[in-house]
Design a protein around this motif. Structure first.
Motif, mmCIF file in Angstrom:
data_model
loop_
_atom_site.group_PDB
_atom_site.id
_atom_site.type_symbol
_atom_site.label_atom_id
_atom_site.label_comp_id
_atom_site.label_asym_id
_atom_site.label_seq_id
_atom_site.Cartn_x
_atom_site.Cartn_y
_atom_site.Cartn_z
ATOM 1 N N GLY A 1 -3.026 0.341 -3.977
ATOM 2 C CA GLY A 1 -2.922 -0.916 -3.265
ATOM 3 C C GLY A 1 -2.123 -1.950 -4.034
ATOM 4 N N TRP B 1 0.830 -1.203 0.000
ATOM 5 C CA TRP B 1 0.000 0.000 0.000
ATOM 6 C C TRP B 1 0.865 1.254 0.000
ATOM 7 C CZ3 TRP B 1 -5.032 0.331 -0.906
ATOM 8 C CH2 TRP B 1 -5.778 -0.849 -0.820
ATOM 9 N N LEU C 1 -4.699 6.630 -2.625
ATOM 10 C CA LEU C 1 -4.113 5.334 -2.272
ATOM 11 C C LEU C 1 -3.788 4.528 -3.516
ATOM 12 C CD1 LEU C 1 -7.059 4.419 0.096
ATOM 13 C CD2 LEU C 1 -4.922 5.415 0.845
ATOM 14 N N THR D 1 -4.311 -3.025 -6.981
ATOM 15 C CA THR D 1 -5.173 -1.994 -7.562
ATOM 16 C C THR D 1 -5.465 -2.355 -8.999
ATOM 17 O OG1 THR D 1 -4.242 -0.310 -6.101
ATOM 18 C CG2 THR D 1 -5.391 0.467 -8.063
#
Length: 124
Positions: free
Chosen positions: A120, A102, A118, A123
């Motif tokens: 991840g 992250w 953000l 993602t």
């Protein structure tokens, strides 16, 4: 096999005493990253929206900006960071690797609300 749930999306409405500058800022910040303006809201991804509302029951600036956090998940946070820097944003928390794949950051919008960006490990 599970039955699909009844929830089909998510939205947040940002109340402001003067929403026009807020709308302009969010459009400048997020449209280059893939959001699109439609009607009176920003469409974020496939099933999320940010709306804006003129309110007379809120302060000009957020008294507790951490109470409500707008989170945006991106594919390339470093590209988003470069874009935000061209806008002269105020970083509350610079882009940083927080572990587990992250990468996390927080910046201020013009009304003093927190926008978190953000990326991840998975993602899409």
């Amino acid at each position: 096999m599970t039955t699909p749930g009844n929830i089909t999306g998510l939205g947040v409405v940002l109340g402001s005493t003067d929403p026009e500058p807020l709308i302009e800022w969010y459009r400048a910040a997020l449209e280059p990253l893939g959001a699109r303006w439609e009607g009176h809201m920003l469409i974020i991804g496939r099933q999320a929206v940010i709306g804006f509302d003129r309110r007379d029951d809120v302060a000009d600036k957020a008294a507790e900006p951490g109470r409500h956090l707008v989170n945006i998940v991106v594919r390339d946070i470093r590209a988003a960071e470069r874009h935000f820097n061209t806008l002269g944003v105020t970083w509350v928390r610079p882009v940083e690797d927080t572990g587990g794949g992250w990468i996390f950051s927080t910046l201020l919008d013009p009304d003093g609300n927190y926008l978190q960006v953000l990326q991840g490990p998975d993602t899409p």
